[in-house]
Design a protein around this motif. Sequence first.
Motif, short mmCIF file in Angstrom:
data_model
loop_
_atom_site.label_atom_id
_atom_site.label_comp_id
_atom_site.label_asym_id
_atom_site.label_seq_id
_atom_site.Cartn_x
_atom_site.Cartn_y
_atom_site.Cartn_z
N ASP A 170 31.80 -24.25 -16.53
CA ASP A 170 32.15 -22.83 -16.54
C ASP A 170 32.40 -22.35 -17.96
O ASP A 170 31.95 -21.28 -18.37
CB ASP A 170 33.40 -22.56 -15.70
N LEU A 198 32.79 -23.65 -11.34
CA LEU A 198 31.48 -23.46 -10.73
C LEU A 198 30.92 -24.81 -10.31
O LEU A 198 30.33 -24.96 -9.25
CB LEU A 198 30.55 -22.76 -11.72
N PHE A 199 31.15 -25.83 -11.12
CA PHE A 199 30.68 -27.18 -10.82
C PHE A 199 31.32 -27.67 -9.51
O PHE A 199 30.65 -28.21 -8.64
CB PHE A 199 31.02 -28.13 -11.97
N ILE A 245 32.61 -25.91 -7.07
CA ILE A 245 32.11 -25.12 -5.93
C ILE A 245 30.73 -25.61 -5.50
O ILE A 245 30.48 -25.80 -4.32
CB ILE A 245 32.08 -23.61 -6.29
N THR A 246 29.84 -25.83 -6.47
CA THR A 246 28.50 -26.28 -6.10
C THR A 246 28.52 -27.70 -5.53
O THR A 246 27.74 -28.00 -4.62
CB THR A 246 27.53 -26.23 -7.31
N GLU A 247 29.42 -28.53 -6.01
CA GLU A 247 29.55 -29.87 -5.44
C GLU A 247 30.02 -29.80 -3.99
O GLU A 247 29.54 -30.53 -3.13
CB GLU A 247 30.51 -30.74 -6.27
N ASP A 248 30.97 -28.90 -3.69
CA ASP A 248 31.44 -28.74 -2.32
C ASP A 248 30.31 -28.24 -1.41
O ASP A 248 30.21 -28.68 -0.27
CB ASP A 248 32.62 -27.74 -2.27
N ILE A 249 29.50 -27.32 -1.91
CA ILE A 249 28.38 -26.81 -1.13
C ILE A 249 27.36 -27.92 -0.84
O ILE A 249 26.85 -28.02 0.27
CB ILE A 249 27.70 -25.61 -1.85
N LYS A 250 27.11 -28.75 -1.83
CA LYS A 250 26.16 -29.85 -1.65
C LYS A 250 26.64 -30.83 -0.59
O LYS A 250 25.83 -31.39 0.15
CB LYS A 250 25.96 -30.61 -2.98
#
Length: 148
Positions: free
Chosen positions: A95, A138-139, A141-146
């Motif tokens: 971020d 942001l990292f 959040i994207t890890e949680d989405i993955k």
Amino acid sequence: MLSQRLRTARKTKGLTQEELAEHVCTTKGTISNYENNHSTPPNDMLRQLADVLDVTTDWLLGRTDEVTAYILPATGETNQRSLDELLQEKIDDPDDYYFLDGYLDASEEEKKEIRRYWYDLKKQWKVRKVREERPPSLFDITEDIKKK
């Protein structure tokens, strides 16, 4: 050079002009004069400022780009940390990297607007006594989405 570097170091340490003035036993006006290039600190004040801000007097005076010297615990040797190394520490978070990348590419007018907005926001937080909690990056959040 001194005025710009003094302001940069103070802000990097997260100090206001008033807080820095308290640390070196002077007034906010004196610090403001140094930062606006209206006056130059005497040698003893320059040393105090460098000590409080964890920078070298040579860096403040523009004689070197090596910001700070530190002692290696085991050997007692001095090692210089460059601006690049210090900046790298600040941009390890994705971020922060994307924010700084965009900021560095911005025009001077855009940078002024970003800074003005940031200072206004910080003032509002103080007035409202909002706790500054670090939101997920942001990292993260994207890890949680993955994972989902």
